[in-house]
Design a protein around this motif. Structure first.
Motif, PDB file in Angstrom:
ATOM      1  N   ARG A   1      35.281  35.077  52.126  1.00 21.72           N
ATOM      2  CA  ARG A   1      35.832  34.026  52.983  1.00 21.72           C
ATOM      3  C   ARG A   1      36.962  34.537  53.866  1.00 21.72           C
ATOM      4  NH1 ARG A   1      35.253  28.545  50.707  1.00 21.72           N
ATOM      5  NH2 ARG A   1      33.270  28.709  49.644  1.00 21.72           N
ATOM      6  N   VAL A   2      37.393  35.765  53.588  1.00 19.57           N
ATOM      7  CA  VAL A   2      38.469  36.353  54.385  1.00 19.57           C
ATOM      8  C   VAL A   2      37.896  36.789  55.727  1.00 19.57           C
ATOM      9  CG1 VAL A   2      40.109  38.278  54.448  1.00 19.57           C
ATOM     10  CG2 VAL A   2      39.627  37.114  52.297  1.00 19.57           C
ATOM     11  N   ARG A   3      38.766  36.867  56.757  1.00 22.51           N
ATOM     12  CA  ARG A   3      38.279  37.286  58.075  1.00 22.51           C
ATOM     13  C   ARG A   3      37.728  38.706  58.020  1.00 22.51           C
ATOM     14  NH1 ARG A   3      42.066  36.967  62.741  1.00 22.51           N
ATOM     15  NH2 ARG A   3      43.715  36.231  61.366  1.00 22.51           N
ATOM     16  N   ALA A   4      36.706  38.956  58.834  1.00 19.43           N
ATOM     17  CA  ALA A   4      35.927  40.196  58.726  1.00 19.43           C
ATOM     18  C   ALA A   4      36.771  41.458  58.664  1.00 19.43           C
ATOM     19  CB  ALA A   4      34.932  40.281  59.874  1.00 19.43           C
ATOM     20  N   ARG A   5      37.812  41.565  59.516  1.00 19.31           N
ATOM     21  CA  ARG A   5      38.567  42.811  59.563  1.00 19.31           C
ATOM     22  C   ARG A   5      39.265  43.064  58.218  1.00 19.31           C
ATOM     23  NH1 ARG A   5      43.414  43.068  63.328  1.00 19.31           N
ATOM     24  NH2 ARG A   5      42.186  41.546  64.481  1.00 19.31           N
ATOM     25  N   TRP A   6      39.872  42.023  57.672  1.00 20.17           N
ATOM     26  CA  TRP A   6      40.580  42.171  56.395  1.00 20.17           C
ATOM     27  C   TRP A   6      39.632  42.354  55.225  1.00 20.17           C
ATOM     28  CZ3 TRP A   6      45.333  43.577  55.972  1.00 20.17           C
ATOM     29  CH2 TRP A   6      46.191  43.367  57.058  1.00 20.17           C
ATOM     30  N   GLN A   7      38.411  41.785  55.409  1.00 20.87           N
ATOM     31  CA  GLN A   7      37.411  41.917  54.349  1.00 20.87           C
ATOM     32  C   GLN A   7      37.195  43.384  53.964  1.00 20.87           C
ATOM     33  OE1 GLN A   7      33.156  40.698  54.510  1.00 20.87           O
ATOM     34  NE2 GLN A   7      34.108  38.672  54.725  1.00 20.87           N
ATOM     35  N   GLN A   8      37.105  44.241  54.994  1.00 21.42           N
ATOM     36  CA  GLN A   8      36.882  45.672  54.741  1.00 21.42           C
ATOM     37  C   GLN A   8      38.019  46.258  53.905  1.00 21.42           C
ATOM     38  OE1 GLN A   8      34.204  47.251  55.300  1.00 21.42           O
ATOM     39  NE2 GLN A   8      33.226  45.595  56.414  1.00 21.42           N
ATOM     40  N   VAL A   9      39.239  45.872  54.275  1.00 23.53           N
ATOM     41  CA  VAL A   9      40.415  46.391  53.558  1.00 23.53           C
ATOM     42  C   VAL A   9      40.327  46.011  52.082  1.00 23.53           C
ATOM     43  CG1 VAL A   9      42.933  46.280  53.351  1.00 23.53           C
ATOM     44  CG2 VAL A   9      41.840  46.267  55.615  1.00 23.53           C
ATOM     45  N   TYR A  10      40.025  44.757  51.805  1.00 22.52           N
ATOM     46  CA  TYR A  10      39.951  44.305  50.411  1.00 22.52           C
ATOM     47  C   TYR A  10      38.814  44.994  49.663  1.00 22.52           C
ATOM     48  CZ  TYR A  10      43.421  40.715  51.143  1.00 22.52           C
ATOM     49  OH  TYR A  10      44.587  40.074  51.393  1.00 22.52           O
ATOM     50  N   ARG A  11      37.672  45.131  50.372  1.00 20.30           N
ATOM     51  CA  ARG A  11      36.523  45.785  49.717  1.00 20.30           C
ATOM     52  C   ARG A  11      36.893  47.193  49.286  1.00 20.30           C
ATOM     53  NH1 ARG A  11      30.951  44.635  52.984  1.00 20.30           N
ATOM     54  NH2 ARG A  11      31.234  42.406  53.243  1.00 20.30           N
ATOM     55  N   VAL A  12      37.518  47.939  50.202  1.00 20.70           N
ATOM     56  CA  VAL A  12      37.890  49.327  49.896  1.00 20.70           C
ATOM     57  C   VAL A  12      38.908  49.352  48.761  1.00 20.70           C
ATOM     58  CG1 VAL A  12      39.051  51.383  50.790  1.00 20.70           C
ATOM     59  CG2 VAL A  12      37.343  50.206  52.187  1.00 20.70           C
ATOM     60  N   ALA A  13      39.923  48.491  48.870  1.00 19.95           N
ATOM     61  CA  ALA A  13      40.992  48.494  47.863  1.00 19.95           C
ATOM     62  C   ALA A  13      40.428  48.182  46.479  1.00 19.95           C
ATOM     63  CB  ALA A  13      42.054  47.478  48.242  1.00 19.95           C
ATOM     64  N   LEU A  14      39.521  47.187  46.416  1.00 16.23           N
ATOM     65  CA  LEU A  14      39.004  46.803  45.102  1.00 16.23           C
ATOM     66  C   LEU A  14      38.000  47.814  44.557  1.00 16.23           C
ATOM     67  CD1 LEU A  14      38.656  42.958  45.628  1.00 16.23           C
ATOM     68  CD2 LEU A  14      40.258  44.135  44.142  1.00 16.23           C
ATOM     69  N   PHE A  15      37.340  48.544  45.467  1.00 14.84           N
ATOM     70  CA  PHE A  15      36.343  49.503  44.996  1.00 14.84           C
ATOM     71  C   PHE A  15      36.956  50.868  44.682  1.00 14.84           C
ATOM     72  CE2 PHE A  15      32.644  52.397  45.548  1.00 14.84           C
ATOM     73  CZ  PHE A  15      31.836  51.843  44.563  1.00 14.84           C
ATOM     74  N   ALA A  16      38.135  51.129  45.238  1.00 16.44           N
ATOM     75  CA  ALA A  16      38.752  52.464  45.106  1.00 16.44           C
ATOM     76  C   ALA A  16      38.815  52.994  43.661  1.00 16.44           C
ATOM     77  CB  ALA A  16      40.134  52.458  45.739  1.00 16.44           C
ATOM     78  N   PRO A  17      39.253  52.190  42.673  1.00 13.99           N
ATOM     79  CA  PRO A  17      39.353  52.743  41.308  1.00 13.99           C
ATOM     80  C   PRO A  17      38.035  53.333  40.800  1.00 13.99           C
ATOM     81  CG  PRO A  17      40.387  50.602  41.403  1.00 13.99           C
ATOM     82  CD  PRO A  17      39.699  50.790  42.715  1.00 13.99           C
ATOM     83  N   THR A  18      36.900  52.760  41.254  1.00 15.26           N
ATOM     84  CA  THR A  18      35.602  53.255  40.799  1.00 15.26           C
ATOM     85  C   THR A  18      35.400  54.705  41.224  1.00 15.26           C
ATOM     86  OG1 THR A  18      34.837  51.034  41.212  1.00 15.26           O
ATOM     87  CG2 THR A  18      33.141  52.652  40.766  1.00 15.26           C
ATOM     88  N   MET A  19      36.014  55.069  42.356  1.00 18.53           N
ATOM     89  CA  MET A  19      35.809  56.410  42.906  1.00 18.53           C
ATOM     90  C   MET A  19      36.687  57.474  42.231  1.00 18.53           C
ATOM     91  SD  MET A  19      33.595  55.727  45.120  1.00 18.53           S
ATOM     92  CE  MET A  19      33.511  57.243  46.071  1.00 18.53           C
ATOM     93  N   ILE A  20      37.760  57.026  41.587  1.00 16.06           N
ATOM     94  CA  ILE A  20      38.684  58.000  40.981  1.00 16.06           C
ATOM     95  C   ILE A  20      38.132  58.446  39.635  1.00 16.06           C
ATOM     96  CG2 ILE A  20      41.051  58.360  40.154  1.00 16.06           C
ATOM     97  CD1 ILE A  20      41.892  56.063  41.956  1.00 16.06           C
ATOM     98  N   SER A  21      38.301  59.740  39.329  1.00 18.38           N
ATOM     99  CA  SER A  21      37.848  60.216  38.025  1.00 18.38           C
ATOM    100  C   SER A  21      38.646  59.517  36.925  1.00 18.38           C
ATOM    101  CB  SER A  21      38.041  61.732  37.946  1.00 18.38           C
ATOM    102  OG  SER A  21      38.614  62.094  36.717  1.00 18.38           O
TER     103      SER A  21
END
Lengths: 311, 424
Positions: free
Chosen positions: A112-132
Motif C-alpha cells: 500500500r506504500v507508494r511505489a518508490r518507497w515500496q522498493q526501499v522497504y522490500r530491499v530493507a526487509l529482504f536484506a537479512p536473508t542475503m547475509i550469511s
C-alpha cells in the motif's frame, strides 16, 4: 468376420498397452538421475541412521557394538532430550507468529506504500536473508552484549534494564528465536508479496464496488486466496525450524546456559559430534523424524481442508 | 574441420602424456602437513603464522598449512574426530591437557617414545614433570607445547576511581571486600572469572580451596567435595548476592574487561599479549590468583600437547620436524613472546639469548612465574565418556551462576551423573 474383428481389436489394445509401457519406461528413465541422487543422499542416510540407532559407535572405533533399544530408553529418560523438545516446540510456535503472520502483515502494508518507497522497504526487509547467518550471528553477539551492546544501551536510554540475552536461562532461547526470525522473515515476506500480487485486481475491485470494508477485504479475500502460499510458508517454517535454529545456537550459546537454549537439531549435533555417541545421536534423529512426520501430516491435512486453490 | 578435430585430439593426448611424464617429478615436491590449533587472531594467531614462516624458510622440503579451529580445545577435538573418521586427519594437532586422556585412549595416533632413541637431544632440557603432561600409562603420546597458568588481570584505573590503592587483592575475602567498594563507587563490576566451553577456572577454584577435581584413583569427580561446594558457592554469592562478579559468556566477559567495565579478570597468562594490546583507556596489570584464606596457592596447568595423527611415514617425519622446531629455543621464543605461554624448556626464560629480555620487560609475566611452582594438573577425565563429564560440569557451573538453587545440590547431582560415566 467377427473373429477377425476381435483379433484386430486385441491387437490394437495390445499395441496401445505396449506404447503406454514404453512411455512409462522412458518416464522412469528421465527420473533416474534425480531418484539416484535422492536415494544416495537422502534415503540411504536416513536408513543408515535408523540402523545406527541400535548400535554404540564413536565414529573412530572399528567396531559397532549392538545395544538393542538402549539408546531409545536412555533418550526417553534424558532431561536434555525433553528440554530440547519443549524448546523446539516453543521456538516453532514463536517462529510461526514472527515469520508466518508478521511477514503477511508486512507484505500487505508494503503493497500500500507508494511505489518508490515500496522498493526501499522490500530491499530493507529482504536484506537479512542475503547475509550469511554466521556473520549475522557475530554481529548479534555484540548487539546482545549485556553491558555495552546496542540492545541494552537503547533499553537503558528508555530507562529500562536490559536482560542478559545470552547468559540468562530465561532469555537465551528467545534470543535465538529472535535472530532466526530476523533471518527468515525476509524470505517469507517475498513469498507473500508474490502471492499477493497473484490475486487478481478485479476481485478486489468487485468487492469494493459491493461496498466491502478494508477489514472485510483482508479477511474474506486476501487471507483465503493466499491460503496456498500460507500453507507453504507454514510448512517450510515448521519443518526447517530445527535447521534454522542451529547456526545461532552454535554461535551464540552452544545450547547453554545449562541446556536452556538447546533444541532438537542442536541436540543431535551435540550427541553425535561433541560426545561422539553416534548411535545415540541417530536414535534422537530418528525420534525427531517421526515427531515431525506426524506433525507435518496433521498440519498438511488440516491446512489442505481450509485451502482454496485459485484458477 | 576434420583437421581441427584431429588437432584437438592430438593436443589433448600430448597434454595428457606431458602430465604423466611430469608426475614422477612431483614426488620431489615439498611434503605438505596440516597443523590444527586454537590460536585465533587475538590469541597467538600472528605468532603461529610467524612460526610457520620461519620453519618453512629453514625446511624447504616441508610446507605447513596451519588451520585455526574454533571452539577452543573441545571444538578442535570435534573436528579432529570427524577428520579421523574420514581418514583425513591433520598431521599435528594441539590437544588441551584436559583432553589428552580421551585423545590418547580413543584416537589412532603416533606414540612418540621411539623418538627418545632417535632424538635424545630434543628431550633434554624439558623437565620430567612437564613432559609428564603428555604421558599416559607410561607412554609419551604428545609433547607439551603451551604451558600456561591462570592469573588475575586488573585495571588499576578502576581501583583508583573507587578511591583504592591500585593493588590487587591477595585473598578471596579481600577481593570481595575491595570488590564491594568498586561496585558501589564506580557502578562497574569488580570481577569476571572466565567462562568458555571448558572448566579450567572451576578446577582452579577447587585446587585453590584444597580440593581435587578427580580422586586419586580416578573413580570419583571432586565437584561434590566440601572444598568445591564452598568455592562454587562463593562464586555464586559474588554473582547473585553481592553482585560484584559479572556472569557473562566468554566473549562478552573478555570484552567487558578490555573496555573498562570490569575491574579484574581471571584467565590465562597466554592472553597477556592480547590484553596489553587491546585494553582501551588503561594499562592492564597482572597478579597471582587470590588465595583461599591461608591456604597455599594451587592452580591447574593450562595449555596443550602436540600429538601426531599423520598416517603416512613422510607426513609423520615432517610432523616430527615441525614439533622439534616449535619447541626449539628459536620456536619457543617466538611462541612465548607472541602469547604469554611459558616455555616447556624453563631455562629459556633465564637465557639472555632467548626469553630473558622478554620476561624482564614484561611485568605481566611475573605473576605467571610466581604461580608456576604451584601448578597442578588440568584433570582430564578418563574413559570413553570423558567429554560428556566435562560438559556435565560446565552445565553445573551455568546453573550455579544462574543462582536459582544453592551450589550444593547442583554439584552433588552433577557429581553423581559424572561418577556414573567414569570407568569402574
Amino acid at each position: 468376420m467377427a473373429v477377425a474383428e476381435v483379433h484386430l481389436g486385441t491387437r490394437v489394445a495390445a499395441r496401445a498397452r505396449a506404447r503406454r509401457r514404453g512411455g512409462a519406461l522412458v518416464g522412469y528413465l528421465y527420473l533416474t538421475p534425480a531418484l539416484a541422487l535422492t536415494a544416495v543422499f537422502v534415503y540411504w542416510p536416513v536408513l543408515a541412521s535408523l540402523v545406527l540407532s541400535f548400535y554404540d559407535w564413536n565414529l573412530v572405533s572399528p567396531t559397532w557394538e549392538p545395544v538393542g533399544w538402549r539408546n531409545y530408553t536412555e533418550l526417553a529418560a534424558s532431561r536434555a532430550f525433553w528440554l530440547s523438545l519443549v524448546n523446539t516446540g516453543k521456538a516453532a510456535v514463536a517462529l510461526v507468529v514472527l515469520t508466518v503472520a508478521a511477514p503477511l502483515v508486512a507484505a500487505v502494508v508494503v503493497l500500500r506504500v507508494r511505489a518508490r518507497w515500496q522498493q526501499v522497504y522490500r530491499v530493507a526487509l529482504f536484506a537479512p536473508t542475503m547475509i550469511s547467518m554466521a556473520i549475522a550471528c557475530a554481529i548479534w553477539l555484540w548487539i546482545f552484549h549485556p553491558l555495552q551492546g546496542v540492545a541494552n544501551t537503547l533499553l537503558g536510554a528508555l530507562g529500562l534494564e536490559g536482560p542478559k540475552w545470552l547468559s540468562s536461562g530465561d532469555w537465551a532461547i528467545w534470543s535465538i528465536v529472535l535472530v532466526t526470525a530476523w533471518k527468515t522473515f525476509g524470505f517469507n515476506f517475498v513469498i507473500y508479496l508474490a502471492g499477493l500480487l497473484a490475486i487478481p485486481a478485479e476481485t478486489y475491485e468487485a468487492a469494493r464496488v459491493d461496498g466491502a470494508s478494508e477489514r472485510q477485504i483482508f479477511w474474506r479475500i486476501t487471507v483465503p486466496l493466499l491460503a496456498p502460499t500460507t500453507l507453504f510458508v507454514l510448512l517450510t517454517t515448521f519443518i526447517l525450524s530445527p535447521q534454522n535454529l542451529f547456526i545461532p545456537t552454535q554461535i551464540l550459546t552452544q545450547g547453554g546456559p545449562n541446556e536452556a537454549s538447546n533444541n532438537l537439531g542442536y541436540l543431535v549435533y551435540q550427541l553425535g559430534f561433541e560426545y561422539f555417541r553416534v548411535g545415540y545421536a541417530s536414535a534422537a534423529a530418528t525420534l525427531i523424524f517421526v515427531v515431525f512426520l506426524v506433525l507435518t501430516a496433521v498440519q498438511f491435512t488440516l491446512g489442505e481442508r481450509r485451502t482454496h486453490y485459485g484458477g | 574441420m576434420k583437421r581441427w578435430r584431429v588437432g584437438i585430439v592430438l593436443g589433448t593426448l600430448a597434454l595428457a602424456l606431458g602430465w604423466l611424464a611430469a608426475t614422477p617429478a612431483a614426488a620431489a615436491d615439498p611434503v605438505t602437513i596440516e597443523y590444527w590449533h586454537i590460536n585465533s587472531p587475538t590469541f597467538g594467531g600472528p605468532a603461529t603464522k610467524e612460526l610457520v614462516q620461519v620453519f618453512e624458510s629453514r625446511n624447504p622440503g616441508i610446507k605447513v598449512v596451519e588451520k585455526f579451529q574454533p571452539g577452543v580445545y573441545t571444538g578442535l577435538m570435534q573436528q579432529l574426530q570427524v577428520s579421523l573418521a574420514a581418514k583425513r586427519p591433520p598431521a599435528v594437532a594441539q590437544i588441551g591437557y584436559n583432553l589428552t586422556a580421551y585423545a590418547a585412549g580413543q584416537f589412532p595416533h603416533v606414540v612418540l617414545d621411539k623418538y627418545r632413541q632417535s632424538d635424545p637431544e630434543f628431550f633434554k632440557g624439558i623437565p620430567d614433570n612437564i613432559m609428564a603432561l603428555g604421558q599416559l600409562g607410561g607412554r609419551q603420546h604428545g609433547i607439551p607445547f603451551g604451558v600456561s597458568v591462570p592469573v588475575m588481570y586488573y585495571n588499576p584505573e578502576l581501583f583508583r576511581a573507587a578511591g583504592l590503592p591500585a593493588e590487587p587483592p591477595q585473598t578471596w575475602e579481600e577481593l570481595q571486600r575491595v570488590g564491594a567498594i568498586i561496585r558501589e563507587k564506580t557502578g562497574k563490576f569488580a570481577v569476571y572469572l572466565q567462562q568458555p566451553n571448558d572448566e579450567w577456572i572451576d578446577q582452579a577454584l577447587i585446587w585453590g580451596n584444597g580440593g581435587r577435581p578427580l580422586s586419586a584413583d580416578g573413580k570419583r569427580v571432586g565437584w561434590d567435595s566440601p572444598e568445591a561446594i564452598e568455592a562454587m558457592q562463593m562464586w555464586q554469592d559474588m554473582v547473585v548476592k553481592s553482585k560484584i562478579a559479572a556472569n557473562l559468556t566468554w566473549e562478552e566477559g573478555l570484552q567487558a574487561f578490555l573496555s573498562g567495565r570490569v575491574a579484574m579478570c581471571l584467565t590465562t597468562i597466554a592472553r597477556q599479549d592480547h590484553m596489553r594490546k587491546n585494553a582501551s583507556g588503561f594499562e592492564p596489570k597482572s597478579a597471582t590468583l587470590p588465595r583461599f584464606g591461608k591456604k597455599p596457592l594451587a592452580t591447574p596447568t593450562g595449555g596443550n600437547v602436540l600429538m601426531i595423527f599423520a598416517n603416512d611415514p613422510a607426513q609423520e617425519k615432517a610432523a616430527w620436524e615441525w614439533i622439534k622446531f616449535v619447541l626449539s629455543p628459536d620456536g619457543a621464543t617466538i611462541w612465548s613472546k607472541g602469547t604469554g605461554y611459558l616455555p616447556p624448556r624453563g631455562a629459556l626464560a633465564e637465557d639472555p639469548r632467548y626469553l630473558k629480555p622478554f620476561f624482564d620487560q614484561s611485568p605481566m609475566m611475573k605473576a605467571a612465574l610466581q604461580t608456576f611452582p604451584h601448578a597442578r594438573s588440568w584433570v582430564s577425565f578418563p574413559g570413553s565418556r570423558g567429554l560428556e563429564i566435562t560438559k556435565i560440569l560446565i552445565k553445573a557451573r551455568d546453573e550455579v551462576l544462574e543462582g536459582k538453587r544453592p551450589a550444593e545440590p547442583i554439584l552433588k547431582e552433577a557429581a553423581a551423573q559424572a561418577n556414573a560415566l567414569l570407568p569402574k
